[in-house]
Design an enzyme around this catalytic site. Structure first.
Site, PDB file in Angstrom:
ATOM      1  N   SER A 137       5.306  -9.636 -42.574  1.00  0.00           N
ATOM      2  CA  SER A 137       4.288  -9.978 -41.697  1.00  0.00           C
ATOM      3  C   SER A 137       4.939 -10.142 -40.227  1.00  0.00           C
ATOM      4  O   SER A 137       6.134 -10.276 -40.037  1.00  0.00           O
ATOM      5  CB  SER A 137       4.169 -11.427 -42.086  1.00  0.00           C
ATOM      6  OG  SER A 137       3.511 -12.313 -41.197  1.00  0.00           O
ATOM      7  N   TYR A 162       7.029 -19.650 -44.623  1.00  0.00           N
ATOM      8  CA  TYR A 162       6.207 -18.664 -44.920  1.00  0.00           C
ATOM      9  C   TYR A 162       6.974 -17.418 -44.131  1.00  0.00           C
ATOM     10  O   TYR A 162       7.371 -16.311 -44.913  1.00  0.00           O
ATOM     11  CB  TYR A 162       4.894 -18.581 -44.438  1.00  0.00           C
ATOM     12  CG  TYR A 162       4.047 -17.445 -44.422  1.00  0.00           C
ATOM     13  CD1 TYR A 162       3.777 -16.836 -45.599  1.00  0.00           C
ATOM     14  CD2 TYR A 162       3.708 -16.569 -43.225  1.00  0.00           C
ATOM     15  CE1 TYR A 162       3.057 -15.634 -45.674  1.00  0.00           C
ATOM     16  CE2 TYR A 162       3.372 -15.402 -43.461  1.00  0.00           C
ATOM     17  CZ  TYR A 162       2.755 -14.740 -44.695  1.00  0.00           C
ATOM     18  OH  TYR A 162       2.432 -13.600 -44.808  1.00  0.00           O
TER      19      TYR A 162
END
Length: 333
Positions: A137, A162
């Site tokens: 990501s 995350y």
């Protein structure tokens, strides 16, 4: 060629499955269908692929597609699957998504994104594949102030669990690739959007609110920019990377950004949605949220050099496609 797609009922997994099936691949889809967001949307994606739930048994209309509902934490299930299917390629897209959700439910990210990925790595170690491709990501860049973001930049300042879990995935992949010579590629996705997109993403939230005359939340007083990347560009990039493992180096590992290389200001993004819907948004301006960053901007030159493809869908075209899908799916006149 046989491909395992984990997270096939998810946004990117669904689109990748559709593309690979159209190209004649044999696909095994794996997903736990968790309730992080509307499960019906995930089920409808599977239906679009030709998979139906028949009395708690998943049946596929396509002989080249098999779907398994299971969890990444079920290591024995995964091991048996790898032993039985003998995959050529693995595209690991399953993970617990969402930056803000990780602020309140960090354990879910450790379970799914760390332990779950470890199980995938162990399967690839014990049942070798031609190439393991996994989703990272843009969030790994965290507080990086250098623009645009390059895969050569430091990524040791994550601002959410995350982001930390995705950085951990890259480190774990590095270790397994080094120790066991597993050809592996990590893909840092930049704000993916398009038809069948996640309901917790800005594109979906803004469209839904504007259509229903509800206010949209505009964080950091609107002083944000994102490298919005259309789903077709993501899938085309994954497809090209998948069949091109790095087998030339002692460390068979690659990392690439996949972004549009053209960040959009949040205000311009909202204005384009307004124009497509034909209605002005009611805006609720709010401060910066924990875990958020002010801007993202992908340097994709290394991706272009490697696969000969650059994400290129304009924001106008992408938003038009999304809004048309949204109106059709939710039956909005």
């Amino acid at each position: 060629m046989k491909v395992l797609i984990t997270g096939i009922a998810g946004f990117i997994g669904f689109h990748l499955g559709k593309k690979l099936l159209n190209e004649g691949y044999e696909v095994v889809g794996f997903d736990n269908l968790n309730d992080y967001y509307d499960v019906q949307l995930k089920v409808d994606r599977l239906k679009e692929l030709g998979v139906q739930d028949d009395n708690n048994i998943w049946v596929s209309e396509n002989q080249n597609l098999r779907f398994i509902q299971a969890d990444l934490l079920e290591k024995e299930v995964l091991m048996n699957l790898f032993e039985e299917e003998k995959f050529d390629y693995v595209v690991h897209l399953a993970s617990q998504a969402g930056v803000r959700y990780s602020l309140t439910e960090p354990q879910k990210y450790i379970d799914s994104n760390i332990t779950g990925f470890l199980n995938i790595l162990e399967c690839c170690r014990n049942y070798p594949v031609k190439h393991l491709v996994f989703a990272s990501s843009s969030s790994v860049y965290g507080l990086n102030s250098k623009i645009p973001f390059s895969v050569e930049d430091r990524t040791d300042s994550p601002v959410s669990i995350y982001a930390a879990s995705k950085k951990a995935n890259e480190l774990m992949a590095h270790t397994y690739s080094h120790l066991f010579k597993i050809p592996t590629t990590g893909l840092r996705f930049f704000t993916v959007y398009g038809p069948w997109g996640r309901p917790d993403m800005a594109m979906h939230l803004f469209t839904e609110a504007i259509i229903n005359d509800k206010p949209i939340k505009v964080f950091n007083q609107g002083n944000l920019s994102r490298d919005f990347t259309y789903i077709d560009d993501i899938v085309e990039s994954i497809n090209r990377v998948m069949v091109k493992p790095n087998i030339k180096d002692d460390l068979p590992l690659n990392l690439f950004n996949i972004g549009n290389n053209s960040p959009e200001k949040l205000g311009d993004f909202i204005e384009t949605i307004e124009l497509e819907i034909g209605k002005k948004a009611q805006k609720e301006f709010l401060p910066m949220q924990n875990g958020d960053v002010e801007r993202t901007f992908a340097d994709v030159q290394s991706l272009i050099d490697y696969i000969g493809y650059k994400p290129q869908t304009s924001i106008n075209e992408g938003i038009c496609n999304f809004v048309n899908w949204y109106k059709g799916y939710y039956q909005v006149s």
